[in-house]
Design an enzyme around this catalytic site. Structure first.
Site, PDB file in Angstrom:
ATOM      1  N   GLU A   1     -56.625  -8.195 -23.414  1.00  0.00           N
ATOM      2  CA  GLU A   1     -56.536  -7.099 -24.575  1.00  0.00           C
ATOM      3  C   GLU A   1     -55.377  -6.068 -23.929  1.00  0.00           C
ATOM      4  OE1 GLU A   1     -58.069  -6.821 -27.538  1.00  0.00           O
ATOM      5  OE2 GLU A   1     -59.125  -8.549 -27.156  1.00  0.00           O
TER       6      GLU A   1
ATOM      7  N   THR B   1     -49.166  -4.580 -15.339  1.00  0.00           N
ATOM      8  CA  THR B   1     -48.649  -3.436 -15.989  1.00  0.00           C
ATOM      9  C   THR B   1     -48.431  -2.223 -14.968  1.00  0.00           C
ATOM     10  OG1 THR B   1     -49.301  -1.652 -17.551  1.00  0.00           O
ATOM     11  CG2 THR B   1     -50.982  -2.908 -16.804  1.00  0.00           C
ATOM     12  N   ASP B   2     -47.393  -1.623 -15.172  1.00  0.00           N
ATOM     13  CA  ASP B   2     -47.137  -0.370 -14.367  1.00  0.00           C
ATOM     14  C   ASP B   2     -48.272   0.646 -14.401  1.00  0.00           C
ATOM     15  OD1 ASP B   2     -46.684   0.567 -16.924  1.00  0.00           O
ATOM     16  OD2 ASP B   2     -44.726   1.520 -16.418  1.00  0.00           O
ATOM     17  N   GLU B   3     -49.098   0.615 -15.605  1.00  0.00           N
ATOM     18  CA  GLU B   3     -50.519   1.567 -15.607  1.00  0.00           C
ATOM     19  C   GLU B   3     -51.406   1.474 -14.642  1.00  0.00           C
ATOM     20  OE1 GLU B   3     -51.579   1.945 -19.586  1.00  0.00           O
ATOM     21  OE2 GLU B   3     -49.566   1.581 -20.668  1.00  0.00           O
TER      22      GLU B   3
ATOM     23  N   TYR C   1     -58.322   0.363 -20.525  1.00  0.00           N
ATOM     24  CA  TYR C   1     -57.458  -0.911 -20.297  1.00  0.00           C
ATOM     25  C   TYR C   1     -56.877  -0.922 -18.909  1.00  0.00           C
ATOM     26  CZ  TYR C   1     -52.680  -2.892 -20.372  1.00  0.00           C
ATOM     27  OH  TYR C   1     -51.714  -3.562 -20.131  1.00  0.00           O
TER      28      TYR C   1
ATOM     29  N   LYS D   1     -57.100  -4.001 -16.075  1.00  0.00           N
ATOM     30  CA  LYS D   1     -55.802  -4.713 -15.325  1.00  0.00           C
ATOM     31  C   LYS D   1     -55.816  -4.796 -13.804  1.00  0.00           C
ATOM     32  CE  LYS D   1     -52.933  -6.578 -17.411  1.00  0.00           C
ATOM     33  NZ  LYS D   1     -52.696  -7.912 -18.063  1.00  0.00           N
TER      34      LYS D   1
ATOM     35  N   ASN E   1     -43.015  -0.698 -20.341  1.00  0.00           N
ATOM     36  CA  ASN E   1     -43.155  -0.657 -21.676  1.00  0.00           C
ATOM     37  C   ASN E   1     -42.396  -1.682 -22.207  1.00  0.00           C
ATOM     38  OD1 ASN E   1     -44.730   1.839 -21.172  1.00  0.00           O
ATOM     39  ND2 ASN E   1     -45.164   1.915 -23.431  1.00  0.00           N
TER      40      ASN E   1
ATOM     41  N   ASN F   1     -41.413  10.632 -25.158  1.00  0.00           N
ATOM     42  CA  ASN F   1     -41.769   9.768 -26.477  1.00  0.00           C
ATOM     43  C   ASN F   1     -41.109  10.373 -27.586  1.00  0.00           C
ATOM     44  OD1 ASN F   1     -43.573   8.192 -25.201  1.00  0.00           O
ATOM     45  ND2 ASN F   1     -45.407   9.389 -25.577  1.00  0.00           N
TER      46      ASN F   1
ATOM     47  N   ASP G   1     -54.006  14.605 -29.006  1.00  0.00           N
ATOM     48  CA  ASP G   1     -53.495  13.641 -27.710  1.00  0.00           C
ATOM     49  C   ASP G   1     -54.386  12.611 -27.634  1.00  0.00           C
ATOM     50  OD1 ASP G   1     -51.640  12.856 -26.111  1.00  0.00           O
ATOM     51  OD2 ASP G   1     -52.202  14.768 -24.493  1.00  0.00           O
TER      52      ASP G   1
END
Ligand code: NAD
Ligand code: DAU
Length: 357
Positions: free
Chosen positions: A89, A136-138, A161, A165, A190, A260, A291
């Site tokens: 996911e 992921t970098d997250e 999320y 991960k 991303n 962004n 936000d």
């Protein structure tokens, strides 16, 4: 020494990055067999892979990474010598409203895949083996105005999320440390490019601009992301799979940070001309909204280890990649319409005739 797998198991290959990876890998390695295991959640779209239908080296299997029996059978039957694990996911917003499936798929699903892979690898039926976890970098959390993530940055995930991960990444590490399993782990920034599900920022912007719908910008729009073309990601994954030492972790990124709001303005402006609209017209669609809770402020990924060890660097400039991506969406309106109407969900049944594996 270069490791060249003969039979790949790709999980989540009907999603955005997985399908781009399969196209890229099969084009460069036509002799390799590829089995795509995907349970086709809302994010899985077999229309991403129609060009491979009929290719004798490609096989799609509808199934869940959390189904140990299916995974074990495929590993044995297909004599799999490498697993490239994309299935997950992947959308942060969905993890905020419904975290449970993220833990089930990303953590428990990865553990089941690892465990079946361990048994298969230890059975000795294949001479060599790799398990590559796509992450992921997250997992590193959020940065201030300066600095970047390295492979040594401690994991500090902030969303359900990214926590799921990070949990999966630690399990992968544990299987290497505990069992000596030849695992690999990549952490990318991303991605953007073709077949991106239009819930994510860039395809959402393109779709909404075409349809003159509001462009929701979370918070003040000053959050920063690093953007990499999905085909550059696919090439980096292939390099890690073939060349990296077992146990290695590699960051992957584009050295391409954008606020962004600057991305939103850029996509608006690039589409003004293409849609025959006046300069600045699309920007009037921008709408600042509440936000995202826990919204990470800035990601920046240091990918110098990948460049120095394995010689990888991105081939796309962002200017070229974003223009090509916009043109791809304009040329593939049918793909977008299928996704937004939900028609793509019926495609599996029309091609494969129901639920049989
Ligand atoms: P995606 O949401 O587009 O695709 C995920 C795919 O996994 C879908 O085809 C879905 O059907 C499949 N899937 C989900 N649960 C499954 C299960 N239980 N069993 C089998 N298949 C299942 O995701 P994506 O953007 O292509 O991301 C792929 C991977 O790359 C993920 O692991 C994600 O964490 C990671 N990643 C994504 C990005 C990005 O920018 N999109 C960046 C870095 C890392
Ligand atoms: O960094 C890698 C990650 O990139 C991957 O691990 C994830 O799977 C992938 O979804 C992506 O996560 P993000 O949350 O960064 O991507 P998203 O496209 O959802 O959002 C990008 C930025 O844009 C983020 O700061 C939130 C913001 N945003 C997003 C959407 C969908 C908006 O301002 N408006 C929007 O409508």
């Amino acid at each position: 020494m270069i490791f060249v797998p003969a039979s790949l198991l790709v999980t989540g290959g009907a999603g955005f990055i997985g399908s781009n990876f399969i196209h890229s890998y099969m084009a460069g390695n036509p002799g390799c067999r590829v089995t795509n295991l995907d349970c086709l959640t809302y994010a899985g779209n077999l229309k991403n892979l129609t060009a491979l239908e009929g290719n004798p080296n490609y096989r799609f299997v509808k199934g869940d990474i959390g189904d140990a029996a299916v995974v074990a059978r495929l590993l044995a039957e297909q004599c799999i010598d490498a697993v490239v694990h994309f299935a997950a996911e992947s959308h942060v917003d969905r993890s905020i409203t419904g975290p449970e499936i993220f833990v089930r798929t990303n953590v428990l699903g990865t553990q089941i895949l690892l465990e079946e892979s361990r048994k298969h690898w230890q059975s000795g039926v294949v001479a060599d083996f790799r398990f590559l976890q796509i992450s992921t970098d997250e997992v590193y959390g959020s940065l201030g105005d300066t600095g970047y993530f390295t492979e040594e940055t401690p994991l500090a995930a902030n969303s359900p999320y990214s926590a799921s991960k990070a949990g999966a990444d630690l399990l992968v590490r544990a299987y290497h440390e505990t069992f000596g399993m030849p695992t690999l782990n990549t952490r990318c920034s991303n991605n953007y490019g073709p077949y991106h599900f239009p819930e994510k920022l860039i395809p959402l912007l393109i779709h909404n601009i075409i349809n003159k719908k509001p462009l929701p910008v979370y918070g003040d729009g000053l959050n920063v992301r690093d953007w990499l073309h999905v085909r550059d990601h696919a090439v980096a994954i292939e390099a890690v799979l073939k060349q990296a030492a077992p146990g290695a972790v590699y960051n992957i990124g584009g050295n391409n940070e954008w606020k962004n709001i600057d991305i939103v303005n850029l996509v608006c402006d690039l589409l003004d001309g293409r849609l025959g609209r006046g300069a600045g017209e699309n920007r009037t669609l921008i709408t600042f909204v509440k936000d995202r809770p826990g919204h990470d402020r800035r990601y920046a990924i240091g990918a110098s280890k990948l460049t120095s060890d394995l010689g990888w660097s991105p081939a796309y400039t962002f200017e070229q990649g974003i223009a090509e991506t916009i043109d791809w969406y304009l040329a593939n309106q049918e793909w977008v319409a299928d996704v937004t109407s939900g028609a793509y969900l019926a495609y599996y049944h029309s091609q494969y005739g129901g639920g049989a594996l």
